[in-house]
Scaffold this motif. Structure first.
Motif, mmCIF file in Angstrom:
data_model
loop_
_atom_site.group_PDB
_atom_site.id
_atom_site.type_symbol
_atom_site.label_atom_id
_atom_site.label_comp_id
_atom_site.label_asym_id
_atom_site.label_seq_id
_atom_site.Cartn_x
_atom_site.Cartn_y
_atom_site.Cartn_z
ATOM 1 N N PHE A 102 -87.022 43.594 -28.107
ATOM 2 C CA PHE A 102 -87.034 42.992 -29.426
ATOM 3 C C PHE A 102 -87.541 41.640 -29.139
ATOM 4 O O PHE A 102 -87.748 40.984 -27.844
ATOM 5 N N ARG A 103 -88.152 40.965 -30.299
ATOM 6 C CA ARG A 103 -88.925 39.832 -30.062
ATOM 7 C C ARG A 103 -88.133 38.516 -30.575
ATOM 8 O O ARG A 103 -88.698 37.590 -30.247
ATOM 9 N N GLU A 104 -87.351 38.633 -31.431
ATOM 10 C CA GLU A 104 -86.515 37.380 -31.949
ATOM 11 C C GLU A 104 -85.428 37.009 -31.338
ATOM 12 O O GLU A 104 -85.380 36.098 -30.515
ATOM 13 N N SER A 105 -84.312 37.914 -31.285
ATOM 14 C CA SER A 105 -82.991 37.587 -30.841
ATOM 15 C C SER A 105 -82.183 38.819 -30.912
ATOM 16 O O SER A 105 -82.429 39.911 -31.595
ATOM 17 N N MET A 106 -80.959 38.757 -30.147
ATOM 18 C CA MET A 106 -80.258 39.867 -29.976
ATOM 19 C C MET A 106 -78.783 39.428 -29.657
ATOM 20 O O MET A 106 -78.492 38.514 -28.907
#
Length: 256
Positions: A102-106
């Motif tokens: 993933f690129r933004e957040s988890m």
């Protein structure tokens, strides 16, 4: 009665589904308003989603899933495949057989990855278990991290327990209670730890380890370090000294 919508080897434009959505080797275009599914999204084969996705749960029996947007669900399970998300992931439970990226957040409670976790954005969870490799580019806030292979963190990492079978390299600030590494542990900035147990070698810049540094092989510290006790089977080198309790060394002790 709730509807069942099927997308079979085609690209469909959808926004709202009242019920379950079945996608077999297909694509869903929800780029304008996003996709909201009241039930379960079930995937078979490689599937693609464009736009934000929200569902009760997402289940894939076989194949890779790509989401060009954010995803929100109570649970996500990719049984035989990988999951790639362009933006953010929000879920209680995440289980991926091969690779998660993933690129933004988890933001999740429990995360279990069989192969590789590639976190390009901020990572928050109660527990993350990875069978192979965990790479984190930004902030990590996880209570318990368990990695079978290697862990590499670039941003600030805060955890209670970090257990790594192979190698752990922390290039950003590191705060944790327990560090247990089977092979090598290396930190690029001063650490704030309670205890460290490593089977192989440890390389630290400095910082503070409140209780014990227990190393089977070699311990090298470049800057001043505060410690409780040090127990090393091989060589200890404290380049700028330190302060603490006892130092028990099986090989050579060098304090410069």
């Amino acid at each position: 009665m709730a509807n069942e919508y099927r997308v079979n080897r085609e690209t469909a434009q959808l926004s709202n589904v009242d019920g379950d959505l079945y996608v077999e080797r297909g694509a869903v275009d929800a780029s304008e308003s996003g996709l909201v599914v009241s039930g379960v999204i079930r995937c078979e084969g490689d599937c693609e989603f464009t736009g934000d996705v929200e569902a009760q749960s997402i289940v894939s029996r076989k194949g890779d899933i790509q989401i060009a947007g954010s995803v929100k669900a109570e649970s996500i399970e990719i049984k035989k495949g990988s999951l790639r998300v362009k933006d953010s992931i929000t879920a209680e439970r995440i289980r991926v057989n091969k690779k998660l990226e993933f690129r933004e957040s988890m933001d999740a409670d429990t995360v279990r990855i069989g192969g590789t976790l590639n976190a390009l954005g901020d990572c928050k969870a109660s527990r993350i278990t990875v069978g192979g490799t965990f790479r984190a580019e930004r902030r990590v806030n996880v209570d318990h991290i368990d990695v079978g292979g290697s862990l590499k963190t670039e941003g600030e990492t805060t955890s209670r327990i970090i257990d790594v079978g192979g190698m752990f390299k922390a290039n950003g600030p590191l705060t944790a209670e327990e560090i247990d590494v089977g092979g090598m542990f290396k930190a690029g900035v001063p650490v704030k730890l309670v205890s460290v147990k490593v089977g192989g070698t440890v390389g630290l810049v400095g910082g503070k380890v409140e209780k014990i540094i227990d190393v089977g092989g070699t311990l090298k510290v470049e800057e001043y370090i505060e410690f409780g006790d040090i127990d090393v089977g091989g060589t200890v080198r404290l380049r700028k000294g330190g302060s603490g309790g006892t130092i028990d060394v099986g090989g050579t002790l060098k304090i410069q």
